[in-house]
Design a protein around this motif. Structure first.
Motif, PDB file in Angstrom:
ATOM      1  N   VAL A 116       5.912  52.480 -13.369  1.00  0.00           N
ATOM      2  CA  VAL A 116       7.077  53.306 -13.039  1.00  0.00           C
ATOM      3  C   VAL A 116       8.137  52.568 -12.227  1.00  0.00           C
ATOM      4  N   GLY A 117       7.801  51.442 -11.630  1.00  0.00           N
ATOM      5  CA  GLY A 117       8.776  50.718 -10.816  1.00  0.00           C
ATOM      6  C   GLY A 117       8.884  51.292  -9.412  1.00  0.00           C
ATOM      7  N   PHE A 118       9.636  50.592  -8.566  1.00  0.00           N
ATOM      8  CA  PHE A 118       9.751  51.017  -7.167  1.00  0.00           C
ATOM      9  C   PHE A 118      11.011  50.403  -6.554  1.00  0.00           C
ATOM     10  N   TRP A 119      11.410  50.963  -5.413  1.00  0.00           N
ATOM     11  CA  TRP A 119      12.494  50.404  -4.613  1.00  0.00           C
ATOM     12  C   TRP A 119      11.881  49.461  -3.582  1.00  0.00           C
ATOM     13  N   ALA A 120      12.272  48.203  -3.594  1.00  0.00           N
ATOM     14  CA  ALA A 120      11.775  47.202  -2.656  1.00  0.00           C
ATOM     15  C   ALA A 120      12.718  47.114  -1.464  1.00  0.00           C
ATOM     16  N   LEU A 121      12.189  47.361  -0.274  1.00  0.00           N
ATOM     17  CA  LEU A 121      12.996  47.386   0.947  1.00  0.00           C
ATOM     18  C   LEU A 121      12.692  46.140   1.775  1.00  0.00           C
ATOM     19  N   THR A 122      13.720  45.369   2.091  1.00  0.00           N
ATOM     20  CA  THR A 122      13.502  44.093   2.781  1.00  0.00           C
ATOM     21  C   THR A 122      14.281  43.943   4.088  1.00  0.00           C
TER      22      THR A 122
ATOM     23  N   PRO B 233      16.690  38.801 -11.052  1.00  0.00           N
ATOM     24  CA  PRO B 233      15.842  38.652 -12.239  1.00  0.00           C
ATOM     25  C   PRO B 233      14.619  37.769 -12.043  1.00  0.00           C
ATOM     26  N   ASP B 234      14.659  36.826 -11.110  1.00  0.00           N
ATOM     27  CA  ASP B 234      13.545  35.888 -10.956  1.00  0.00           C
ATOM     28  C   ASP B 234      12.612  36.271  -9.808  1.00  0.00           C
ATOM     29  N   VAL B 235      12.728  37.492  -9.298  1.00  0.00           N
ATOM     30  CA  VAL B 235      11.842  37.976  -8.237  1.00  0.00           C
ATOM     31  C   VAL B 235      10.771  38.861  -8.865  1.00  0.00           C
ATOM     32  N   ASP B 236       9.499  38.522  -8.629  1.00  0.00           N
ATOM     33  CA  ASP B 236       8.398  39.341  -9.125  1.00  0.00           C
ATOM     34  C   ASP B 236       7.377  39.506  -8.010  1.00  0.00           C
ATOM     35  N   LEU B 237       7.438  40.632  -7.336  1.00  0.00           N
ATOM     36  CA  LEU B 237       6.542  40.890  -6.219  1.00  0.00           C
ATOM     37  C   LEU B 237       5.237  41.535  -6.667  1.00  0.00           C
ATOM     38  N   THR B 238       5.062  41.718  -7.979  1.00  0.00           N
ATOM     39  CA  THR B 238       3.814  42.258  -8.516  1.00  0.00           C
ATOM     40  C   THR B 238       2.829  41.162  -8.901  1.00  0.00           C
ATOM     41  N   ASP B 239       3.292  39.916  -8.977  1.00  0.00           N
ATOM     42  CA  ASP B 239       2.450  38.799  -9.406  1.00  0.00           C
ATOM     43  C   ASP B 239       1.608  38.327  -8.217  1.00  0.00           C
ATOM     44  N   ILE B 240       0.328  38.692  -8.212  1.00  0.00           N
ATOM     45  CA  ILE B 240      -0.515  38.382  -7.058  1.00  0.00           C
ATOM     46  C   ILE B 240      -0.718  36.875  -6.892  1.00  0.00           C
ATOM     47  N   TYR B 241      -0.605  36.121  -7.974  1.00  0.00           N
ATOM     48  CA  TYR B 241      -0.879  34.679  -7.894  1.00  0.00           C
ATOM     49  C   TYR B 241       0.256  33.925  -7.194  1.00  0.00           C
ATOM     50  N   ARG B 242       1.455  34.485  -7.187  1.00  0.00           N
ATOM     51  CA  ARG B 242       2.549  33.858  -6.437  1.00  0.00           C
ATOM     52  C   ARG B 242       2.249  33.832  -4.942  1.00  0.00           C
ATOM     53  N   PHE B 243       1.441  34.782  -4.492  1.00  0.00           N
ATOM     54  CA  PHE B 243       1.165  34.899  -3.058  1.00  0.00           C
ATOM     55  C   PHE B 243       0.094  33.919  -2.588  1.00  0.00           C
ATOM     56  N   THR B 244      -0.503  33.160  -3.512  1.00  0.00           N
ATOM     57  CA  THR B 244      -1.445  32.115  -3.096  1.00  0.00           C
ATOM     58  C   THR B 244      -0.714  30.951  -2.432  1.00  0.00           C
ATOM     59  N   LYS B 245       0.604  30.918  -2.540  1.00  0.00           N
ATOM     60  CA  LYS B 245       1.414  29.898  -1.863  1.00  0.00           C
ATOM     61  C   LYS B 245       2.000  30.433  -0.561  1.00  0.00           C
TER      62      LYS B 245
ATOM     63  N   PRO C 195      19.121  44.647  -0.224  1.00  0.00           N
ATOM     64  CA  PRO C 195      18.057  45.032   0.716  1.00  0.00           C
ATOM     65  C   PRO C 195      17.285  46.277   0.289  1.00  0.00           C
ATOM     66  N   VAL C 196      17.880  47.085  -0.613  1.00  0.00           N
ATOM     67  CA  VAL C 196      17.159  48.176  -1.279  1.00  0.00           C
ATOM     68  C   VAL C 196      17.323  47.898  -2.775  1.00  0.00           C
ATOM     69  N   MET C 197      16.316  47.264  -3.373  1.00  0.00           N
ATOM     70  CA  MET C 197      16.441  46.737  -4.733  1.00  0.00           C
ATOM     71  C   MET C 197      15.450  47.409  -5.678  1.00  0.00           C
ATOM     72  N   TRP C 198      15.947  47.834  -6.844  1.00  0.00           N
ATOM     73  CA  TRP C 198      15.028  48.383  -7.846  1.00  0.00           C
ATOM     74  C   TRP C 198      14.184  47.250  -8.426  1.00  0.00           C
ATOM     75  N   HIS C 199      12.863  47.458  -8.431  1.00  0.00           N
ATOM     76  CA  HIS C 199      11.923  46.447  -8.910  1.00  0.00           C
ATOM     77  C   HIS C 199      11.073  47.057 -10.022  1.00  0.00           C
ATOM     78  N   PRO C 200      11.185  46.554 -11.249  1.00  0.00           N
ATOM     79  CA  PRO C 200      10.348  47.087 -12.329  1.00  0.00           C
ATOM     80  C   PRO C 200       8.888  46.699 -12.151  1.00  0.00           C
ATOM     81  N   MET C 201       8.007  47.438 -12.831  1.00  0.00           N
ATOM     82  CA  MET C 201       6.577  47.124 -12.822  1.00  0.00           C
ATOM     83  C   MET C 201       6.174  46.643 -14.216  1.00  0.00           C
ATOM     84  N   PRO C 202       5.214  45.729 -14.310  1.00  0.00           N
ATOM     85  CA  PRO C 202       4.727  45.301 -15.623  1.00  0.00           C
ATOM     86  C   PRO C 202       3.935  46.405 -16.312  1.00  0.00           C
ATOM     87  N   ARG C 203       3.673  46.216 -17.596  1.00  0.00           N
ATOM     88  CA  ARG C 203       2.846  47.135 -18.389  1.00  0.00           C
ATOM     89  C   ARG C 203       3.374  48.566 -18.328  1.00  0.00           C
TER      90      ARG C 203
END
Length: 451
Positions: A63-69, A25-37, A52-60
Motif C-alpha cells: 500500500v505504500g507509506f509516507w516517509a518522514l525524515t 526514485p533511487d531511494v528504497d527504504l524497504t530493501d533490508i539488504y541496503r541496511f547491512t552497510k 521531508p514528507v515523501m510518498w514511498h511505494p512498497m514492493p509487491r
C-alpha cells in the motif's frame, strides 16, 4: 481486553492527496539488504532537503507509506496519538503476507503495549513503570557496574575480541534478566533467541521471494527456517512457563508485574503475555546492544571526542545522549492516520501509513547544527528522539542510559587505547540497526601495567 490482531489493517493504498514534494526514485527504504552497510544517511539527507514528507511505494503491490525524515515531522506525528494510531496498523513497516507469517510472532508482535492506543496503553504502561523509575535505576546501577567489571575482566587478557560477542550483547541481557528475575543458568539462551529474532525479516523476505517465483528453495534455507522456528518456539515456551510461575507465586520483579498486570479490569490475555515477553526480550536487549557497539565505532572514528571524555568524566551523561542521537538504534516506527491530517504542508489521508525515521530526524540541521559531527559537548544532545517522543516514548530509555554510562566509564579507564578495527557485520534489518559483529583491539591489561 480486545486483541489488536483482530482489527489490524495493512492500510489504504495511496497517495490519496497529491504529493506536495517528489518521490526520490533511487531511494528504497524497504530493501533490508541496503541496511547491512548501515543506515542510509545520504538518502535521509536528500529526503529532508527535498521531501521531508515523501510518498514511498512498497514492493509487491504493497500500500505504500509516507516517509518522514525531518525532526519537525517526526515529532509532530509521534506527539499526536489521536491523529496517528499505533493500534490500527501496528508499528512495523508491513504486516506481511498471511501465508508467510509466523503465527505466534505475528500475534505477539501485534498484541503488545507498543501497539496499543489510549487508555489500555496508559494502563499497561503504568503497570511496568515501577521497574523503570529513577529510584529503581539507582538500585540497579551497582549490579550493572559489577557486571561491566566482570565482562571486562574476561576481555582484559586478550588484546582483541568481537566486542558484540564478549560485551555488547551480554550486558543488556544481564540487566534485563536482573529486572525480570530470570535465573542465571537460563540467561545464555537469550543471546541465541535475539539472534534469530533479528533474522525474522530475512526469513520473511526469503519466503516471499519463493512464493513470487523469484528464488528457489534450497536445503540451506530450509534448514535455517527450521532452526528459526525451533528457537522462536523455545523462546515463547520459556516465557509462558516463567509468566505462569509468576502468576502463581509473584516476586518483586518485572516478570511478576507483567504476569499480574491489570488492564480494563482484568489480567492480560495469553496473547498479550506473549506480546509482553517478545517486546521485553527484543527491545530490552537489541537497542542497548547496538548503542554500545555504535559508541565504540564513533569513538574510534572521532579520537578527539574519546580524548575529551577520558579527560573529563563529567561529560559522560551528555556523551550518551549524543551517542544515542548519532546511532539511533531503532530505525523507524509506523503509525496509521485516523483522519485527514496535515504534516508539514502535506495532507495524509485517513487510513494511510506514516513511517517516522528517527535517525533522519536526529540528523536534521534545523535542530542539530552540523548534525553529522559527533560532539559529546553538543548543547542540545538530550533533545534527540532516538527513544521516540510523546506517550509512546521508550519506557526503557533510562535503563539504556545507565548501561552506556557504566560501560564507557570503565572501558576507557581500563583500556584507554581500545579501538574498532574496521571489521563489522550488520544484519539485514531495516527496523533496528543490528550490529552482529564489531572487532576491537587494545593493549592487554597486564601488558599495559607492566609498561
Amino acid at each position: 481486553m480486545h486483541l489488536v490482531s483482530d482489527n489490524i489493517v495493512e492500510g489504504r493504498a495511496g497517495p490519496t492527496y497529491p504529493p506536495v514534494r517528489p518521490t526520490l526514485p533511487d531511494v528504497d527504504l524497504t530493501d533490508i539488504y541496503r541496511f547491512t552497510k548501515g543506515q542510509p544517511w545520504d538518502d535521509f539527507r536528500r529526503m529532508r532537503e527535498t521531501a521531508p514528507v515523501m510518498w514511498h511505494p512498497m514492493p509487491r503491490d504493497g500500500v505504500g507509506f509516507w516517509a518522514l525524515t525531518s525532526h519537525e515531522a517526526v515529532k509532530r506525528v509521534n506527539g499526536d496519538p489521536e491523529g496517528f494510531s499505533s493500534e490500527k496498523g501496528g508499528i512495523l513497516m508491513a504486516l506481511g503476507a498471511e501465508e508467510t507469517r509466523h503465527p505466534t510472532l505475528f500475534s505477539a508482535s501485534t498484541n503488545s503495549m507498543i501497539n496499543l492506543d489510549g487508555r489500555p496503553h496508559r494502563e499497561l504502561r503504568k503497570e511496568h513503570m515501577p521497574y523503570f523509575t529513577a529510584t529503581y535505576m539507582k538500585g540497579l546501577r551497582d549490579r550493572v557496574s559489577a557486571e561491566v567489571t566482570r565482562l571486562l575482566d574476561g576481555m582484559a587478557p586478550t588484546g582483541k575480541c568481537d566486542f558484540v560477542e564478549k560485551f555488547a550483547q551480554r550486558l543488556p541481557i544481564f540487566t534485563l534478566c536482573e529486572m525480570l528475575g530470570v535465573p542465571v543458568a537460563d540467561r545464555e539462551r537469550f543471546m541465541q533467541w535475539i539472534h534469530f529474532l533479528e533474522m525474522a525479516q530475512q526469513i520473511a523476505v526469503e519466503q516471499m521471494d519463493q512464493l513470487a517465483g523469484l528464488s528457489e528453495p534450497t536445503p540451506q534455507i530450509a534448514a535455517f527456517i527450521d532452526m528459526f522456528n525451533a528457537n522462536v518456539a523455545e523462546m515463547f515456551e520459556y516465557g509462558r512457563a516463567m509468566l505462569a510461575k509468576r502468576r502463581a507465586d509473584p516476586q518483586a520483579d518485572l516478570m511478576s508485574a507483567i504476569a499480574n498486570a491489570q488492564v480494563e479490569g482484568g489480567k492480560l490475555p495469553d496473547e498479550y503475555l506473549d506480546g509482553a515477553w517478545l517486546l521485553i526480550v527484543f527491545a530490552g536487549n537489541d537497542t542497548t546492544r547496538n548503542s554500545l557497539s555504535g559508541a565504540m565505532k564513533l569513538f574510534t572514528e572521532n579520537p578527539e571526542q574519546k580524548a575529551l571524555l577520558q579527560a573529563d568524566g563529567g561529560l559522560l551523561t551528555n556523551a550518551v545522549h549524543e551517542i544515542t542521537r548519532m546511532v539511533s538504534p531503532v530505525i523507524y516506527m509506523r503509525r496509521t492516520a485516523t483522519r485527514d491530517v496535515d504534516v508539514c504542508g502535506q495532507t495524509i489521508a485517513e487510513g494511510e501509513k506514516a513511517i517516522m525515521y528517527y535517525g533522519a530526524a536526529n540528523r536534521d540541521p534545523a535542530m542539530f547544527p552540523d548534525p553529522d559531527r559527533f560532539d559529546i559537548r553538543r548543547a542540545n544532545a538530550e533533545k534527540n528522539i532516538a527513544f521516540g517522543h510523546g506517550p509512546h516514548i521508550c519506557i526503557g530509555r533510562m535503563t539504556a542510559q545507565l548501561q552506556l554510562e557504566e560501560a564507557y566509564r570503565q572501558i576507557f579507564a581500563r583500556f584507554p587505547d581500545i579501538r574498532w578495527t574496521g571489521e563489522i557485520d550488520i544484519a539485514p534489518n531495516n527496523f533496528v540497526h543490528a550490529v552482529k559483529r564489531l572487532e576491537v583491539e587494545f593493549t592487554p591489561e597486564a601488558t599495559a601495567r607492566a609498561a
